[in-house]
Scaffold this active site. Structure first.
Site, PDB file in Angstrom:
ATOM      1  NE  ARG A 199     124.599  70.475  52.871  1.00 15.41           N
ATOM      2  CZ  ARG A 199     124.134  70.443  51.623  1.00 15.41           C
ATOM      3  NH1 ARG A 199     123.179  71.293  51.261  1.00 15.41           N
ATOM      4  NH2 ARG A 199     124.583  69.569  50.750  1.00 15.41           N
TER       5      ARG A 199
ATOM      6  N   GLY B  17     129.151  73.276  49.333  1.00 12.34           N
ATOM      7  CA  GLY B  17     130.302  74.004  48.810  1.00 12.34           C
ATOM      8  C   GLY B  17     131.586  73.356  49.265  1.00 12.34           C
ATOM      9  CG  HIS B  18     134.125  70.993  48.376  1.00 15.45           C
ATOM     10  ND1 HIS B  18     134.399  70.308  49.538  1.00 15.45           N
ATOM     11  CD2 HIS B  18     133.379  70.156  47.606  1.00 15.45           C
ATOM     12  CE1 HIS B  18     133.859  69.098  49.480  1.00 15.45           C
ATOM     13  NE2 HIS B  18     133.226  68.978  48.319  1.00 15.45           N
ATOM     14  CG  ASP B  19     139.600  75.873  50.233  1.00 16.34           C
ATOM     15  OD1 ASP B  19     139.917  76.569  49.239  1.00 16.34           O
ATOM     16  OD2 ASP B  19     140.195  75.957  51.319  1.00 16.34           O
ATOM     17  CB  ILE B  20     137.498  75.936  45.025  1.00 18.61           C
ATOM     18  CG1 ILE B  20     137.911  76.795  43.834  1.00 18.61           C
ATOM     19  CG2 ILE B  20     136.231  75.141  44.736  1.00 18.61           C
ATOM     20  CD1 ILE B  20     138.300  75.976  42.605  1.00 18.61           C
TER      21      ILE B  20
ATOM     22  CG  LEU C  52     125.445  61.424  65.810  1.00 19.94           C
ATOM     23  CD1 LEU C  52     126.027  62.709  65.232  1.00 19.94           C
ATOM     24  CD2 LEU C  52     125.542  61.418  67.334  1.00 19.94           C
ATOM     25  CE  LYS C  53     120.353  59.715  59.748  1.00 18.27           C
ATOM     26  NZ  LYS C  53     120.117  59.240  58.358  1.00 18.27           N
TER      27      LYS C  53
ATOM     28  N   GLY D  14     130.556  70.117  62.249  1.00 12.91           N
ATOM     29  CA  GLY D  14     130.717  70.703  60.932  1.00 12.91           C
ATOM     30  C   GLY D  14     129.589  70.374  59.979  1.00 12.91           C
TER      31      GLY D  14
ATOM     32  CG  ASP E 114     138.822  72.929  53.470  1.00 13.61           C
ATOM     33  OD1 ASP E 114     137.696  73.452  53.505  1.00 13.61           O
ATOM     34  OD2 ASP E 114     139.089  71.947  52.772  1.00 13.61           O
TER      35      ASP E 114
END
Length: 345
Positions: free
Chosen positions: A84, A124-127, A60-61, A82, A155
């Site tokens: 950022r 970040g993550h789910d938690i 993709l670059k 998915g 998630d």
């Protein structure tokens, strides 16, 4: 039959967690899902989240590979990404570009915090996502710290399945004459939405902010897990009066006044202590012989292998084996357009 989404083509930009789960859901139900991986990537054949996909490798670059991707997306109904916020725009494959190429495209964006907001650019993550939405703070036993429910709520429940629902909704909109559009799917939003019933209970004054003290969060003695004599566990959910009465009858406490006031929270600790003693008096299998498949609302708490071997799950085909890997089967099921069996990546 190939499933109800037969004829839909989705391009999935490779990611982890909720993006692949969303892609798996769409592929399970008949969509053609083409996963775009980095050059040199080998899909893990033991990962159920990657099943039923075709994989392409694109850098993709690379301007040439971006052009190939744009050409592919012109033939697609939807795209899943998915990254950022802002990443696909910098790569030259943001919504403005791809919707200009394909005005009917459904552009699904999966993030934790969302495309906007003060946390949007942070990792970040789910938690973390379910912590900010208030969901994590409601999960756990009284007097103990919040307990992350693996990564099911952020998630997969609040993220992947919300995005799958959003994509199918937008695809239906396109079929009905609406233009293509962008779906901003944030796990904070989705996990907050999963708490809708608890917000309703709270507004009615029947849900406390103190976790582990409510009917559905292990506060109630008739809705909890109990250890058995052999170290196993059983799950009880006898909420309705007729189910609670059957529980009392089966346990031999129908005439015990301690259990008369089912919803008196002041009695719950003493009731729970007594039920803890009772359930420890027999093995899990002995309780199954008494309670399984009754209106008590009972089930044994099973491990992975036990769940696969349980007769009910075997009768329904809840689990399948694919390439030597045991995994959950696609769900839900359709009467007129049943899904083809999944295939390895």
């Amino acid at each position: 039959m190939p499933g109800p989404l037969h004829g839909i083509r989705i391009v999935e930009l490779a990611g982890i967690g909720p993006g692949p789960f969303c892609g798996m859901m769409l592929a399970d139900h008949g969509a053609e899902v083409i996963r775009i991986d980095r050059p040199g990537t080998t899909p893990n054949p033991r990962d159920p989240l990657l099943r039923s996909r075709t994989t392409m490798q694109l850098d993709l670059k690379s301007a040439d590979d971006i052009a190939k991707l744009r050409d592919l997306v012109k033939t697609a109904d939807g795209l899943i990404e998915g990254f950022r916020p802002g990443v696909t725009e910098r790569l030259g494959i943001g919504p403005d570009v791809l919707l200009a190429d394909n005005p009917k495209l459904v552009y699904g964006r999966m993030t934790g915090w969302g495309q906007t907001g003060s946390y949007a650019a942070a990792a970040g993550h789910d938690i973390n996502y379910i912590a900010l939405s208030g969901a994590l703070g409601a999960i756990g036993r009284a007097g103990d710290k919040p307990t992350p429910p693996i990564n099911l709520v952020g998630d997969f429940g609040g993220g992947a399945m919300m995005l799958a629902f959003g994509m199918v909704s937008a695809l239906l909109g396109v079929k009905n004459g609406a233009p293509g559009q962008v779906i901003d799917c944030a796990m904070t939003d989705g996990s907050a939405l999963l708490m809708a019933m608890m917000w309703g209970f709270r507004a009615q004054g029947i849900w406390s902010d103190t976790r582990g003290t409510n009917m559905l969060d292990t506060g109630a003695p008739f809705y909890d897990t109990y250890e058995t004599a052999d170290g196993g566990f059983v799950a009880i959910g006898s909420i309705e009066p007729q189910f609670y009465a059957l529980l009392r009858q089966t346990l031999g406490i129908a005439g015990d006044a301690l259990f008369d006031a089912q919803f008196d929270r002041a009695q719950w600790p003493a009731q729970k202590a007594r039920l803890t003693e009772i359930f420890k008096s027999r093995t899990r299998d002995e309780w199954c012989a008494l309670m399984e498949a009754t209106d008590i609302c009972f089930a044994p708490v099973l491990g992975f292998d036990e769940a696969v071997a349980h007769p009910h799950n075997r009768e329904r085909g809840t689990f399948i084996e694919l390439g030597g890997v045991v995994q959950p089967a696609p769900a839900p099921r359709y009467s007129a357009t049943p899904c083809d069996p999944p295939r390895q990546p």
